[in-house]
Design a protein around this motif. Structure first.
Motif, PDB file in Angstrom:
ATOM      1  N   SER A  25      47.579  48.953  61.177  1.00 52.06           N
ATOM      2  CA  SER A  25      48.085  47.781  60.442  1.00 52.06           C
ATOM      3  C   SER A  25      46.985  47.044  59.694  1.00 52.06           C
ATOM      4  CB  SER A  25      48.788  46.813  61.398  1.00 52.06           C
ATOM      5  OG  SER A  25      49.841  47.468  62.051  1.00 52.06           O
ATOM      6  N   TYR A  26      46.074  47.803  59.088  1.00 59.28           N
ATOM      7  CA  TYR A  26      44.989  47.202  58.313  1.00 59.28           C
ATOM      8  C   TYR A  26      45.554  46.520  57.077  1.00 59.28           C
ATOM      9  CZ  TYR A  26      40.948  46.796  55.256  1.00 59.28           C
ATOM     10  OH  TYR A  26      39.981  46.313  54.420  1.00 59.28           O
ATOM     11  N   GLU A  27      45.053  45.321  56.801  1.00 59.35           N
ATOM     12  CA  GLU A  27      45.400  44.611  55.579  1.00 59.35           C
ATOM     13  C   GLU A  27      44.124  44.148  54.911  1.00 59.35           C
ATOM     14  OE1 GLU A  27      48.387  41.632  55.670  1.00 59.35           O
ATOM     15  OE2 GLU A  27      49.520  42.672  57.220  1.00 59.35           O
ATOM     16  N   SER A  28      43.958  44.524  53.672  1.00 57.71           N
ATOM     17  CA  SER A  28      42.770  44.151  52.917  1.00 57.71           C
ATOM     18  C   SER A  28      42.794  42.667  52.601  1.00 57.71           C
ATOM     19  CB  SER A  28      42.704  44.949  51.613  1.00 57.71           C
ATOM     20  OG  SER A  28      41.620  44.517  50.835  1.00 57.71           O
ATOM     21  N   GLU A  29      41.627  42.052  52.621  1.00 58.17           N
ATOM     22  CA  GLU A  29      41.510  40.639  52.266  1.00 58.17           C
ATOM     23  C   GLU A  29      41.203  40.464  50.785  1.00 58.17           C
ATOM     24  OE1 GLU A  29      38.647  38.871  54.891  1.00 58.17           O
ATOM     25  OE2 GLU A  29      39.826  39.358  56.663  1.00 58.17           O
ATOM     26  N   ARG A  30      40.854  41.561  50.121  1.00 57.44           N
ATOM     27  CA  ARG A  30      40.566  41.493  48.693  1.00 57.44           C
ATOM     28  C   ARG A  30      41.866  41.494  47.905  1.00 57.44           C
ATOM     29  NH1 ARG A  30      36.671  46.179  47.152  1.00 57.44           N
ATOM     30  NH2 ARG A  30      36.980  45.189  45.150  1.00 57.44           N
ATOM     31  N   PRO A  31      41.912  40.758  46.806  1.00 56.21           N
ATOM     32  CA  PRO A  31      43.128  40.760  45.990  1.00 56.21           C
ATOM     33  C   PRO A  31      43.317  42.121  45.322  1.00 56.21           C
ATOM     34  CG  PRO A  31      41.411  39.483  44.922  1.00 56.21           C
ATOM     35  CD  PRO A  31      40.886  39.877  46.275  1.00 56.21           C
ATOM     36  N   ASP A  32      44.550  42.495  45.145  1.00 57.18           N
ATOM     37  CA  ASP A  32      44.874  43.756  44.496  1.00 57.18           C
ATOM     38  C   ASP A  32      44.742  43.572  42.985  1.00 57.18           C
ATOM     39  OD1 ASP A  32      45.850  46.136  43.616  1.00 57.18           O
ATOM     40  OD2 ASP A  32      47.752  46.019  44.698  1.00 57.18           O
ATOM     41  N   PRO A  33      43.907  44.370  42.317  1.00 53.84           N
ATOM     42  CA  PRO A  33      43.757  44.210  40.864  1.00 53.84           C
ATOM     43  C   PRO A  33      45.058  44.446  40.101  1.00 53.84           C
ATOM     44  CG  PRO A  33      42.289  45.937  41.703  1.00 53.84           C
ATOM     45  CD  PRO A  33      43.058  45.408  42.855  1.00 53.84           C
ATOM     46  N   ALA A  34      45.969  45.204  40.673  1.00 50.06           N
ATOM     47  CA  ALA A  34      47.242  45.463  40.001  1.00 50.06           C
ATOM     48  C   ALA A  34      48.091  44.206  39.890  1.00 50.06           C
ATOM     49  CB  ALA A  34      48.005  46.550  40.740  1.00 50.06           C
ATOM     50  N   ASP A  35      47.800  43.191  40.694  1.00 45.62           N
ATOM     51  CA  ASP A  35      48.559  41.945  40.619  1.00 45.62           C
ATOM     52  C   ASP A  35      48.345  41.238  39.280  1.00 45.62           C
ATOM     53  OD1 ASP A  35      49.527  42.384  43.150  1.00 45.62           O
ATOM     54  OD2 ASP A  35      48.097  41.032  44.123  1.00 45.62           O
ATOM     55  N   ASN A  36      47.235  41.507  38.623  1.00 47.11           N
ATOM     56  CA  ASN A  36      46.905  40.842  37.364  1.00 47.11           C
ATOM     57  C   ASN A  36      47.145  41.738  36.150  1.00 47.11           C
ATOM     58  OD1 ASN A  36      45.988  38.666  38.871  1.00 47.11           O
ATOM     59  ND2 ASN A  36      43.936  39.503  39.002  1.00 47.11           N
ATOM     60  N   VAL A  37      47.926  42.783  36.303  1.00 44.00           N
ATOM     61  CA  VAL A  37      48.065  43.770  35.231  1.00 44.00           C
ATOM     62  C   VAL A  37      48.623  43.153  33.951  1.00 44.00           C
ATOM     63  CG1 VAL A  37      50.350  44.588  35.914  1.00 44.00           C
ATOM     64  CG2 VAL A  37      48.801  46.121  34.708  1.00 44.00           C
ATOM     65  N   PHE A  38      49.557  42.222  34.057  1.00 41.39           N
ATOM     66  CA  PHE A  38      50.158  41.653  32.859  1.00 41.39           C
ATOM     67  C   PHE A  38      49.188  40.724  32.136  1.00 41.39           C
ATOM     68  CE2 PHE A  38      53.889  42.756  35.456  1.00 41.39           C
ATOM     69  CZ  PHE A  38      54.445  43.673  34.590  1.00 41.39           C
ATOM     70  N   SER A  39      48.388  39.970  32.870  1.00 45.61           N
ATOM     71  CA  SER A  39      47.415  39.097  32.206  1.00 45.61           C
ATOM     72  C   SER A  39      46.312  39.929  31.552  1.00 45.61           C
ATOM     73  CB  SER A  39      46.829  38.088  33.190  1.00 45.61           C
ATOM     74  OG  SER A  39      46.143  38.740  34.230  1.00 45.61           O
ATOM     75  N   VAL A  40      45.917  41.023  32.183  1.00 46.15           N
ATOM     76  CA  VAL A  40      44.908  41.904  31.590  1.00 46.15           C
ATOM     77  C   VAL A  40      45.462  42.553  30.332  1.00 46.15           C
ATOM     78  CG1 VAL A  40      43.590  44.027  31.954  1.00 46.15           C
ATOM     79  CG2 VAL A  40      43.709  42.324  33.761  1.00 46.15           C
ATOM     80  N   ALA A  41      46.698  43.022  30.379  1.00 46.79           N
ATOM     81  CA  ALA A  41      47.317  43.646  29.209  1.00 46.79           C
ATOM     82  C   ALA A  41      47.419  42.656  28.056  1.00 46.79           C
ATOM     83  CB  ALA A  41      48.685  44.194  29.569  1.00 46.79           C
ATOM     84  N   GLU A  42      47.782  41.415  28.345  1.00 48.33           N
ATOM     85  CA  GLU A  42      47.879  40.397  27.301  1.00 48.33           C
ATOM     86  C   GLU A  42      46.516  40.106  26.689  1.00 48.33           C
ATOM     87  OE1 GLU A  42      49.401  37.946  24.578  1.00 48.33           O
ATOM     88  OE2 GLU A  42      50.553  39.222  25.943  1.00 48.33           O
ATOM     89  N   ARG A  43      45.477  40.013  27.523  1.00 46.28           N
ATOM     90  CA  ARG A  43      44.126  39.773  27.014  1.00 46.28           C
ATOM     91  C   ARG A  43      43.678  40.914  26.102  1.00 46.28           C
ATOM     92  NH1 ARG A  43      40.444  40.388  31.378  1.00 46.28           N
ATOM     93  NH2 ARG A  43      39.926  42.361  30.453  1.00 46.28           N
ATOM     94  N   LEU A  44      43.939  42.156  26.512  1.00 41.84           N
ATOM     95  CA  LEU A  44      43.557  43.304  25.693  1.00 41.84           C
ATOM     96  C   LEU A  44      44.327  43.322  24.375  1.00 41.84           C
ATOM     97  CD1 LEU A  44      43.309  46.054  28.443  1.00 41.84           C
ATOM     98  CD2 LEU A  44      41.429  44.929  27.239  1.00 41.84           C
ATOM     99  N   ARG A  45      45.603  42.934  24.414  1.00 43.13           N
ATOM    100  CA  ARG A  45      46.406  42.887  23.191  1.00 43.13           C
ATOM    101  C   ARG A  45      45.845  41.846  22.232  1.00 43.13           C
ATOM    102  NH1 ARG A  45      51.217  41.704  25.346  1.00 43.13           N
ATOM    103  NH2 ARG A  45      51.496  43.862  25.929  1.00 43.13           N
ATOM    104  N   ARG A  46      45.445  40.678  22.777  1.00 44.92           N
ATOM    105  CA  ARG A  46      44.865  39.631  21.924  1.00 44.92           C
ATOM    106  C   ARG A  46      43.551  40.098  21.315  1.00 44.92           C
ATOM    107  NH1 ARG A  46      43.974  35.423  25.638  1.00 44.92           N
ATOM    108  NH2 ARG A  46      45.465  36.210  27.125  1.00 44.92           N
ATOM    109  N   GLN A  47      42.714  40.778  22.118  1.00 53.09           N
ATOM    110  CA  GLN A  47      41.447  41.288  21.598  1.00 53.09           C
ATOM    111  C   GLN A  47      41.682  42.288  20.471  1.00 53.09           C
ATOM    112  OE1 GLN A  47      39.400  42.933  24.969  1.00 53.09           O
ATOM    113  NE2 GLN A  47      38.526  40.979  25.582  1.00 53.09           N
ATOM    114  N   GLN A  48      42.666  43.152  20.647  1.00 45.92           N
ATOM    115  CA  GLN A  48      42.960  44.149  19.623  1.00 45.92           C
ATOM    116  C   GLN A  48      43.450  43.467  18.349  1.00 45.92           C
ATOM    117  OE1 GLN A  48      46.027  46.909  20.628  1.00 45.92           O
ATOM    118  NE2 GLN A  48      45.459  48.330  19.018  1.00 45.92           N
TER     119      GLN A  48
END
Length: 61
Positions: A25-48
Motif C-alpha cells: 500500500s505504498y503511496e508516493s508523497e510527490r505530486p503526480d506530474p500528470a495532474d498538471n497536464v492541462f496547464s502544461v498543454a495550455e502553456r505550450l499552446r501559448r508559447q507556440q
C-alpha cells in the motif's frame, strides 16, 4: 515464446518492485506530474502562438 519481461531481467525486477510496493500500500508523497497536464498543454499552446505571431527577422543579403 518469451514475454518482454522474461527477455529483460531488469524490466522484470522493476515490475516485481512495483508489485511489492502495491502489495504494501505504498503511496508516493510527490505530486503526480500528470495532474498538471492541462496547464502544461495550455502553456505550450501559448508559447507556440507567440512564436508564430512574432515577426521574423528579414534575411540578410
Amino acid at each position: 515464446m518469451k514475454s518482454f519481461l522474461d527477455r529483460n531481467p531488469k524490466e522484470k525486477a522493476v515490475e516485481e518492485s512495483f508489485a511489492a510496493l502495491a502489495r504494501n500500500s505504498y503511496e508516493s508523497e510527490r505530486p503526480d506530474p500528470a495532474d498538471n497536464v492541462f496547464s502544461v498543454a495550455e502553456r505550450l499552446r501559448r508559447q507556440q502562438n507567440q512564436t508564430e505571431s512574432s515577426p521574423s527577422l528579414p534575411d540578410s543579403p
